[in-house]
Design an enzyme around this catalytic site. Structure first.
Site, PDB file in Angstrom:
ATOM      1  N   ASP A 117       0.845  -1.190   0.000  1.00 11.55           N
ATOM      2  CA  ASP A 117       0.000   0.000   0.000  1.00 11.55           C
ATOM      3  C   ASP A 117       0.883   1.244   0.000  1.00 11.55           C
ATOM      4  OD1 ASP A 117      -2.262   1.511  -0.032  1.00 11.55           O
ATOM      5  OD2 ASP A 117      -2.677   1.305   2.106  1.00 11.55           O
ATOM      6  N   TYR A 119       1.427   5.558  -0.606  1.00 12.77           N
ATOM      7  CA  TYR A 119       1.000   6.742   0.169  1.00 12.77           C
ATOM      8  C   TYR A 119       1.230   7.918  -0.759  1.00 12.77           C
ATOM      9  CZ  TYR A 119       0.873   9.497   4.605  1.00 12.77           C
ATOM     10  OH  TYR A 119       0.570  10.347   5.648  1.00 12.77           O
ATOM     11  N   HIS A 124      -3.362  13.919   0.581  1.00 12.48           N
ATOM     12  CA  HIS A 124      -3.611  13.063   1.743  1.00 12.48           C
ATOM     13  C   HIS A 124      -2.430  13.110   2.720  1.00 12.48           C
ATOM     14  CE1 HIS A 124      -4.807   9.652   4.193  1.00 12.48           C
ATOM     15  NE2 HIS A 124      -3.664   9.057   3.931  1.00 12.48           N
ATOM     16  N   ARG A 133       1.049  16.303  13.106  1.00 15.05           N
ATOM     17  CA  ARG A 133       2.207  17.116  13.491  1.00 15.05           C
ATOM     18  C   ARG A 133       1.912  18.578  13.182  1.00 15.05           C
ATOM     19  NH1 ARG A 133       3.869  12.837  10.530  1.00 15.05           N
ATOM     20  NH2 ARG A 133       4.045  14.162   8.697  1.00 15.05           N
ATOM     21  N   GLU A 188     -10.311   4.046   3.702  1.00 15.26           N
ATOM     22  CA  GLU A 188      -9.386   4.774   2.839  1.00 15.26           C
ATOM     23  C   GLU A 188      -9.750   4.460   1.395  1.00 15.26           C
ATOM     24  OE1 GLU A 188      -5.296   4.120   4.129  1.00 15.26           O
ATOM     25  OE2 GLU A 188      -5.554   5.675   5.668  1.00 15.26           O
ATOM     26  N   GLU A 190      -9.022   4.096  -2.234  1.00 15.36           N
ATOM     27  CA  GLU A 190      -7.787   3.857  -2.976  1.00 15.36           C
ATOM     28  C   GLU A 190      -8.088   3.146  -4.293  1.00 15.36           C
ATOM     29  OE1 GLU A 190      -4.519   2.347  -0.768  1.00 15.36           O
ATOM     30  OE2 GLU A 190      -5.188   3.240   1.130  1.00 15.36           O
ATOM     31  N   ASP A 222      -8.923   0.454   2.103  1.00 15.23           N
ATOM     32  CA  ASP A 222      -7.947   0.069   3.129  1.00 15.23           C
ATOM     33  C   ASP A 222      -8.508   0.481   4.500  1.00 15.23           C
ATOM     34  OD1 ASP A 222      -5.595  -0.582   4.501  1.00 15.23           O
ATOM     35  OD2 ASP A 222      -4.675   1.362   4.079  1.00 15.23           O
ATOM     36  N   ARG A 226      -7.972   3.807  13.517  1.00 20.87           N
ATOM     37  CA  ARG A 226      -7.038   4.917  13.770  1.00 20.87           C
ATOM     38  C   ARG A 226      -6.459   4.909  15.176  1.00 20.87           C
ATOM     39  NH1 ARG A 226      -5.750   5.975   8.689  1.00 20.87           N
ATOM     40  NH2 ARG A 226      -7.525   6.683   7.467  1.00 20.87           N
ATOM     41  N   GLN A 229      -3.862   2.147  15.205  1.00 16.63           N
ATOM     42  CA  GLN A 229      -2.764   2.605  14.340  1.00 16.63           C
ATOM     43  C   GLN A 229      -1.897   3.657  15.043  1.00 16.63           C
ATOM     44  OE1 GLN A 229      -4.219   4.420  10.723  1.00 16.63           O
ATOM     45  NE2 GLN A 229      -2.168   4.917   9.954  1.00 16.63           N
ATOM     46  N   TYR A 233       2.106   2.529  15.491  1.00 17.80           N
ATOM     47  CA  TYR A 233       2.779   2.724  14.199  1.00 17.80           C
ATOM     48  C   TYR A 233       4.242   3.145  14.281  1.00 17.80           C
ATOM     49  CZ  TYR A 233       2.860   7.872  13.742  1.00 17.80           C
ATOM     50  OH  TYR A 233       3.133   9.197  13.878  1.00 17.80           O
ATOM     51  N   LYS A 242      -4.460  -1.996  10.367  1.00 19.86           N
ATOM     52  CA  LYS A 242      -4.907  -2.090   8.980  1.00 19.86           C
ATOM     53  C   LYS A 242      -5.012  -3.532   8.471  1.00 19.86           C
ATOM     54  CE  LYS A 242      -3.173   2.431   7.498  1.00 19.86           C
ATOM     55  NZ  LYS A 242      -4.227   2.952   6.609  1.00 19.86           N
ATOM     56  N   THR A 246      -9.024  -5.682   3.991  1.00 22.13           N
ATOM     57  CA  THR A 246      -8.867  -4.748   2.876  1.00 22.13           C
ATOM     58  C   THR A 246      -9.847  -5.202   1.807  1.00 22.13           C
ATOM     59  OG1 THR A 246      -6.501  -4.571   3.377  1.00 22.13           O
ATOM     60  CG2 THR A 246      -7.232  -3.754   1.225  1.00 22.13           C
ATOM     61  N   THR A 339      -4.439   6.402   0.082  1.00 20.93           N
ATOM     62  CA  THR A 339      -5.674   7.194   0.098  1.00 20.93           C
ATOM     63  C   THR A 339      -5.599   8.312  -0.924  1.00 20.93           C
ATOM     64  OG1 THR A 339      -5.737   6.775   2.452  1.00 20.93           O
ATOM     65  CG2 THR A 339      -7.248   8.462   1.609  1.00 20.93           C
ATOM     66  N   GLU A 353      -9.723  12.637   7.692  1.00 22.65           N
ATOM     67  CA  GLU A 353      -9.540  13.939   7.040  1.00 22.65           C
ATOM     68  C   GLU A 353     -10.860  14.698   6.941  1.00 22.65           C
ATOM     69  OE1 GLU A 353      -6.792  13.536   3.358  1.00 22.65           O
ATOM     70  OE2 GLU A 353      -7.458  11.521   3.892  1.00 22.65           O
TER      71      GLU A 353
HETATM   72 CA    CA Z   1      -3.825   3.085   2.856  1.00 17.66          CA
END
Ligand code: CA
Length: 413
Positions: A117, A119, A124, A133, A188, A190, A222, A226, A229, A233, A242, A246, A339, A353
């Site tokens: 997968d 990114y 995104h 952040r 997500e 995708e 996906d 959260r 994750q 992560y 995740k 899927t 995503t 988001e």
């Molecule tokens: Ca993904």
């Protein structure tokens, strides 16, 4: 063919899937209009000489044998099928292979080899960077230099329509570490590329040859927990947040069917290293949407609309990067885009988001949602214009959330 116009499945589409009818054996099929064409039956009956082209590759429970045959054969077969479905004089020969689309059961169309997968949407990656952040540069320093990705779990890729059980795991709330069903179940949006032709171990696939390996594209959801994750992560990336499920669409749209909607894609700054420099137009003008049907609500509502055209890292670059260390492609590899989000509000491909990490709930079909509740259903859709007045609709990626084991499915929320 009946109902081909306006169905999303005109003769210009001819996607491949695996279906069964009435508990029979799964076999390879395509769809035209409102009917599914049993390709194993066509080949067995020797219609259009298909048997000589594919042998018994269509009489299988996955597309892998056919996909391994390579691009020249995919093109021959696609040309032959196009002739057959457009030729009225073949109608009586095709008739025995036709099944109403509503009467088939879909199966996972491919045996997934490796699942990677990416990114690759800059919107995104920027949106998530800002959420996680807020005081730093949204994009990490490597992002514009290489297509970031993680390896997912091939064995939990499921076909559209398969219920998704709410996963449980570790979460952190302040200083407390707790275990239980995720409270932040997300989706997500995708687009996945399915690899047909394998590559040679130890030999990187040049960016200019990469697309030759791609059998087709299909929608992917996906699913992401959260809270699980966020705690797990660092430093190695997504794992249990995740890997539980899927969703893959039931129809794989051949790359050739999408050739007319190829577009340049956005500029890349700084210029990538030579092995990632790409000629040609490798964006795809495919319109994407996310629809949510909340449990107990009467209908569904589209919560996001976006386009695949603006994906920053293109498919050939993803393949060139994946193989540059000598890792090879296998038939059945699934490479998801990451995503897909656009720059405007309402074009984001995930609930984290769309709701600003839950701070701005959505009103959906009379209900309020931040993350998914038990009983909610999500449907990803995609369409593309491939000729004047001709639109194809990719297979949907749909799934309904089922309560975690041991908890009551309330269906409201
Ligand atoms: Ca993904």
């Amino acid at each position: 063919m009946p109902g081909a116009d306006g169905s999303g499945f005109p003769a210009e589409h001819l996607p491949y899937g695996v279906v069964s009818v009435g508990g029979g054996a799964p076999r390879v099929a395509t769809r035209v209009g409102d009917v599914v064409v049993d390709l194993s039956r066509l080949a067995r009956d020797g219609v259009g000489g298909l048997d000589e082209l594919v042998g018994d590759d269509f009489d299988r429970p996955t597309l892998n044998a056919f996909m391994a045959g390579g691009r020249d054969r995919w093109r021959e077969v696609r040309a032959r099928l196009t002739e057959l479905v457009c030729d009225a004089s073949q109608r009586t020969r095709i008739e025995p292979a036709l099944v109403p689309a509503a009467d088939v059961t879909h199966h996972l169309p491919i045996e997934v080899a490796d699942y990677v997968d990416f990114y690759s949407s800059i919107e995104h990656a920027t949106n998530l960077g800002r959420l996680f952040r807020p005081d730093a540069e949204p994009l990490l320093p490597n992002w514009r230099h290489l297509p970031v990705a993680y390896h997912g779990r091939a064995g939990t890729v499921v076909v559209s329509g398969t219920p998704v059980v709410r996963p449980s795991g570790q979460r952190r709330a302040g200083d407390d570490i707790t275990f239980g069903p995720t409270e932040r179940l997300d989706i997500e949006l995708e687009v996945g590329a399915v690899i047909g032709t394998p590559s040679t171990p130890g030999r990187p696939v040049p960016v200019g040859d990469a697309a030759d390996h791609v059998f087709g594209l299909a929608l992917v959801n996906d699913w992401s927990a959260r809270d699980i994750q966020a705690w797990e992560y660092q430093p190695l990336g997504p794992f249990l947040g995740k890997s539980f499920a899927t969703t893959l669409a039931p129809w794989i749209t051949p790359l050739d069917a999408l050739a007319p909607c190829r577009v340049p894609g956005p500029p890349q700054q700084p210029e990538p290293l030579p092995y990632l420099r790409l000629d040609g137009e490798w964006g795809f003008a495919v319109d994407l949407s996310v629809a949510l049907r909340p449990a107990v609500a009467r209908g569904e509502q589209v919560v996001s609309r976006t386009s695949f055209a603006g994906l920053y890292w293109r498919l050939p670059q993803q393949i060139a990067h994946l193989t540059v260390n000598g890792a090879h492609l296998r038939t059945g590899d699934l490479l998801a885009s990451g995503t897909v989000s656009g720059p405007e509000r309402g074009s984001e491909g995930s609930l984290i988001e769309l709701t600003r990490a839950g701070a701005e709930p959505l009103r959906v079909a009379g209900a309020t949602r931040t993350f998914l509740q038990d009983g909610d259903e999500v449907v990803l859709r995609a369409s593309a214009t491939v000729a004047d007045g001709v639109t194809i609709t990719l297979g949907e990626a749909a799934g309904r959330v089922v309560a975690a084991p041991g908890s009551d499915e309330v269906g409201a929320g």
